[in-house]
Design an enzyme around this catalytic site. Structure first.
Site, short mmCIF file in Angstrom:
data_model
loop_
_atom_site.label_atom_id
_atom_site.label_comp_id
_atom_site.label_asym_id
_atom_site.label_seq_id
_atom_site.Cartn_x
_atom_site.Cartn_y
_atom_site.Cartn_z
N ASP A 163 0.84 -1.19 0.00
CA ASP A 163 0.00 0.00 0.00
C ASP A 163 0.88 1.26 0.00
O ASP A 163 2.12 1.16 0.04
CB ASP A 163 -0.91 -0.06 1.23
CG ASP A 163 -2.26 0.59 0.98
OD1 ASP A 163 -2.35 1.42 0.07
OD2 ASP A 163 -3.21 0.26 1.72
N ASP A 224 -10.88 2.81 -2.84
CA ASP A 224 -11.25 1.54 -2.18
C ASP A 224 -12.71 1.23 -2.44
O ASP A 224 -13.58 2.11 -2.33
CB ASP A 224 -11.10 1.69 -0.66
CG ASP A 224 -9.66 1.73 -0.21
OD1 ASP A 224 -8.76 1.74 -1.07
OD2 ASP A 224 -9.46 1.77 1.02
C1 GLA Z 1 -5.97 1.15 1.87
C2 GLA Z 1 -6.15 0.12 0.76
C3 GLA Z 1 -7.21 -0.88 1.16
C4 GLA Z 1 -6.82 -1.56 2.46
C5 GLA Z 1 -6.59 -0.51 3.52
C6 GLA Z 1 -6.02 -1.12 4.80
O1 GLA Z 1 -7.09 1.95 2.03
O2 GLA Z 1 -6.51 0.75 -0.45
O3 GLA Z 1 -7.39 -1.85 0.14
O4 GLA Z 1 -5.67 -2.33 2.25
O5 GLA Z 1 -5.68 0.50 3.09
O6 GLA Z 1 -5.76 -0.17 5.78
#
Ligand code: GLA
Length: 443
Positions: A163, A224
């Site tokens: 990430d 997300d």
């Molecule tokens: C980000 C990513 C998500 C998830 C969260 C976890 O938002 O895009 O897919 O992995 O972090 O904290």
């Protein structure tokens, strides 16, 4: 005017379909999009194992999902990865600077969990972050790239999602390739999932996709996913509206990741769930389910295990599909797949989506030729959700599908036929622009 516009769009589509031959990260992995289970969307950062032992991010949760993947037919359908997401770590590294899994929630450590996943014939994925912290505030890899890559290899990790919280987007052009290099140096093959472009796009930067393709097996471009149809729609729109930039980047070993499947959770109707699955297959997307496999209802499980749609997603050509029509709430998405006849006529998966909310199904009628399907010896057409076989149709045949409203889909597969299968075509119908052939009652 409209017809000129459409012809222009068709020409661009064909060009992009035929020229998508970019080579990517050469680790030999995920030559078709990865399939598996990923904790985040459904289980989030639930660390409260005292009060919620069955749903907290823990060794137990991942072993349980591993078992169900095998016993409930998911592995047989192609699902392979069990992926941990955020919130698996202790807040601090150990005295030697190594990452430590939460001691209470992962009491046997990550190697033991990976071994268990492997013992069931599956592969094990883990989550980290390029920055100082993960998005949920656990230690990130920056400053520890080599050590953390070594740790993952020693645990038997097969897949790393990296990430990009708490990192400078401008650093990512160096950082993501460097962590990938460190993964390679371990000698263990690990799928490398990057969030590099999405953070750069948010920061107003233009991602260097040739570098991203070269260094990552998959990457996130957009927000997300959340547990709602509105969220799925926003992703569909993003991928459709930016397809000229996004689509050519996909291919065997390097995929765009529109995020997890939320089929079987709380936010989508049955019809909308079918739509997410169908469109993810058209998008050549990773199929990473984030759902409670212990309680999923049978009809949603059937969607996730629909072999015909999985076959579209896993088509070996790896060409990502496109939105080829969007008007008054009706969309058509199309993806070239195998077999190819006479070296030029692709087969296609075609999804008709109805986002209108006027309560009644819409008829969509279109000839195969108008969809860009012009193989003179025809196509065998079947519905991938319903048991409907249209037989072998010529390009000038008009097919009519009834698509329910409020985010429903009809997805067809049209297999280009070899010369002998259909040879009665001597006439050609004049070209009709797609926008004129839909019978829509309201604006
Ligand atoms: C980000 C990513 C998500 C998830 C969260 C976890 O938002 O895009 O897919 O992995 O972090 O904290």
């Amino acid at each position: 005017m409209a017809s000129w516009k459409f012809i222009a769009v068709s020409t661009v589509c064909v060009f992009v379909f035929l020229s998508g031959n970019i080579s990517g990260l050469d680790n030999g992995l995920v030559l078709t999009p990865p399939m598996g289970w990923l904790a985040w969307e459904r289980f989030r950062c639930n660390t409260d194992c005292k009060n919620d032992p069955e749903n907290c991010i823990s060794d137990r949760l991942f072993r349980t999902m591993t078992d169900i993947l095998v016993t409930e037919g998911y592995t047989a359908a192609g699902y392979e990865y069990i992926n941990v997401d955020d919130c698996w770590l202790e807040r601090e590294r150990d005295e030697r600077g190594r990452l430590v899994p939460d001691r209470e929630r992962f009491p046997y450590g990550m190697k033991s969990l990976a071994d268990y996943v492997h013992s069931k014939g599956l592969k094990f994925g883990i989550y980290e972050d390029y920055g100082n912290f993960t998005c949920a505030g656990y230690p990130g890899v920056v400053g520890h790239l080599s050590g953390d890559a070594t740790t993952f290899a020693s645990w038997g990790v097969d897949y790393v999602k990296l990430d990009g919280c708490y990192a400078l987007p401008t650093d990512m052009d160096y950082g993501y390739p460097e962590f990938g290099r460190q993964l390679n140096l371990t000698g263990r093959q690990m799928v490398y999932s990057c969030s590099w472009p999405v953070y750069q796009i948010y920061a107003g930067l233009q991602p260097n996709f040739s570098s991203i393709i070269e260094h990552c097996n998959l990457w996130r471009n957009f927000d997300d996913i959340q547990d709602s149809w509105a969220s799925v729609e926003s992703i569909i729109d993003y991928y459709g509206n930016h397809q000229d930039v996004i689509v050519p980047n996909a291919g065997p070993g390097h995929w765009n990741d529109p995020d997890m499947l939320i089929v079987g959770n709380f936010g989508l109707s049955y019809e909308q769930s079918k739509t997410q699955f169908a469109l993810w297959a058209i998008l050549a997307a990773p199929l990473l389910m984030s759902v409670d496999l212990r309680t999923i209802r049978p009809e949603y499980k059937a969607i996730l295990q629909n072999r015909k749609i999985i076959e579209v997603d896993q088509d070996p050509l790896g060409i990502q599909g496109r939105r080829i029509y969007k008007h008054r709430g009706i969309e058509i998405w199309s993806r070239p797949i195998l077999p190819i006849q006479q070296g030029q006529f692709y087969s296609y998966a075609v999804a008709f989506v109805n986002r209108r909310t006027d309560g009644t199904p819409s008829d969509v009628a279109v000839t195969l030729r108008e969809l860009g399907l012009s193989n003179p010896t025809g196509y065998r057409v079947e519905d991938l959700y319903e048991d409907v076989d249209y037989g072998v149709l010529s390009p000038q045949t008009k097919i009519k599908v009834k698509v329910n409203p409020s985010g429903s889909v009809v997805i067809l597969r049209a297999d280009a036929q070899p010369g002998y299968a259909f040879n009665a075509i001597t006439t050609r119908t004049p070209y009709t622009p797609l926008n004129d052939v839909f019978r829509l009652t309201k604006k």
